[in-house]
Write an enzyme that holds these catalytic residues in place. Structure first.
Site, mmCIF file in Angstrom:
data_model
loop_
_atom_site.group_PDB
_atom_site.id
_atom_site.type_symbol
_atom_site.label_atom_id
_atom_site.label_comp_id
_atom_site.label_asym_id
_atom_site.label_seq_id
_atom_site.Cartn_x
_atom_site.Cartn_y
_atom_site.Cartn_z
ATOM 1 N N THR A 145 0.818 -1.203 0.000
ATOM 2 C CA THR A 145 0.000 0.000 0.000
ATOM 3 C C THR A 145 0.854 1.256 0.000
ATOM 4 O O THR A 145 0.395 2.323 -0.412
ATOM 5 C CB THR A 145 -0.954 -0.014 1.207
ATOM 6 N N TYR A 174 5.486 -12.483 4.527
ATOM 7 C CA TYR A 174 4.336 -11.856 3.884
ATOM 8 C C TYR A 174 3.959 -12.687 2.668
ATOM 9 O O TYR A 174 4.694 -12.721 1.684
ATOM 10 C CB TYR A 174 4.682 -10.416 3.505
ATOM 11 N N ARG A 218 -0.366 -11.340 -5.830
ATOM 12 C CA ARG A 218 0.609 -10.393 -6.354
ATOM 13 C C ARG A 218 1.941 -11.053 -6.719
ATOM 14 O O ARG A 218 2.593 -10.650 -7.673
ATOM 15 C CB ARG A 218 0.862 -9.267 -5.339
ATOM 16 N N LYS A 256 2.180 -12.286 7.824
ATOM 17 C CA LYS A 256 1.025 -11.572 7.285
ATOM 18 C C LYS A 256 0.511 -12.425 6.146
ATOM 19 O O LYS A 256 1.187 -12.605 5.131
ATOM 20 C CB LYS A 256 1.413 -10.186 6.772
#
Length: 292
Positions: free
Chosen positions: A44, A132, A137, A160
């Site tokens: 983000t 992560y 993605r 995450k």
């Protein structure tokens, strides 16, 4: 150390450059709103279009502004292991509390390659690392069995998970067998379910726009007030969805610009939300009771 609502901070721009003043104000707003930690330069935060110098500067600024009031989990991922190590080393040097390291993208390593990547980072830098996993993605998926092996390493402290598979909370817990391994959701719409499955929090996009409401949802759940948590979540669910009605973080930056907190500027190839997307975001903000 890591729990509750943790914003994946946007990186505001002005006239093409990082807007350091706006970023510092966003950090202050997050702390005042009850966020329990901060993640600069994650997905983000548009890390993929920041220069290395900008990336490191934003991490440094976040640590300086937070000033120890909440932990800083620095985004430090790369598809090149040596570059990821360099970013984790920088995060440690400037005082970040941990690093968030995404699975290598584009080059499509197998599970052996993913494990070797994270082992190399663990061995190179004595800083807590959150894995992560975001297969949508990176194209690669860090499987629970690989996560369990990595969890035995001293510096790998949690994950995450943005796989969208809430069942992985139980899979990870069963394979790892340790409450010390922190599981954080990477997707706002499943954050409450993730908590119910045994997760500890969420690294959130929505918290950029509604830090106090996101923090309150987590606090209500931890206090045993499931009905209260559900009530907050029902106000936020349209916003969770709206913030991905156009390529992220365009919608989040547009929402923040509506609140007068930063410009809506994003870097190519991301573009700003079109008129239809802006209407969707406006409506979701109104449903959540979020006004300038």
């Amino acid at each position: 150390m890591f729990h509750g609502s943790i914003p994946a901070l946007v990186t505001p721009f002005r006239n093409g450059a990082v807007d350091r003043k706006a970023f510092a104000a966003l950090v202050e707003r997050q702390i005042a709103g009850g966020s329990s930690a901060l993640v600069p330069v994650g997905t983000t935060g548009e890390t993929s279009t920041l220069t290395t110098e900008e990336h490191k500067d934003v991490v440094t600024l976040c640590v300086e502004v937070a000033a120890g009031r909440v932990p800083v989990i620095a985004g430090a991922g790369s598809n090149a292991t040596d570059e990821a190590i360099d970013l984790v080393e920088h995060a440690k040097a400037v005082g970040a509390d941990a690093a968030l390291v995404v699975c290598p993208y584009y080059n499509k390593p197998n599970q052996d390659g993913l494990e070797a990547h994270f082992r190399a980072i663990n061995d190179a830098v004595a800083l807590p690392v959150l894995l992560y996993n975001v297969p949508s993605r990176t194209v690669v998926d860090l499987l629970p069995e690989t996560v369990a092996r990595l969890a035995q390493l001293p510096n790998i402290v949690g994950i995450k998970d943005a796989s969208g598979d809430v069942a992985r909370v139980s899979q990870h817990a069963a394979l790892i067998g340790s409450a010390q391994f922190v599981q954080l959701s990477g997707e706002d719409p499943n954050a409450l379910g993730y908590l119910a499955m045994g997760g500890k929090g969420c690294i959130s996009v929505t918290a950029n726009v509604a830090p106090d409401m996101c923090a309150a949802m987590h606090a209500a759940f931890q206090a045993g007030d499931l009905a209260g948590a559900q009530a907050i979540e029902r106000k936020l669910i349209a916003l969770h969805k709206a913030l991905f009605c156009a390529p992220s973080p365009g919608p989040a930056k547009y929402a923040l610009s509506r609140l007068g907190l930063c410009e809506p500027d994003v870097r190519l190839p991301i573009t700003q939300p079109d008129a239809a997307a802006r209407e969707t975001i406006d409506a979701a903000m109104a449903l959540a009771g979020i006004h300038a």
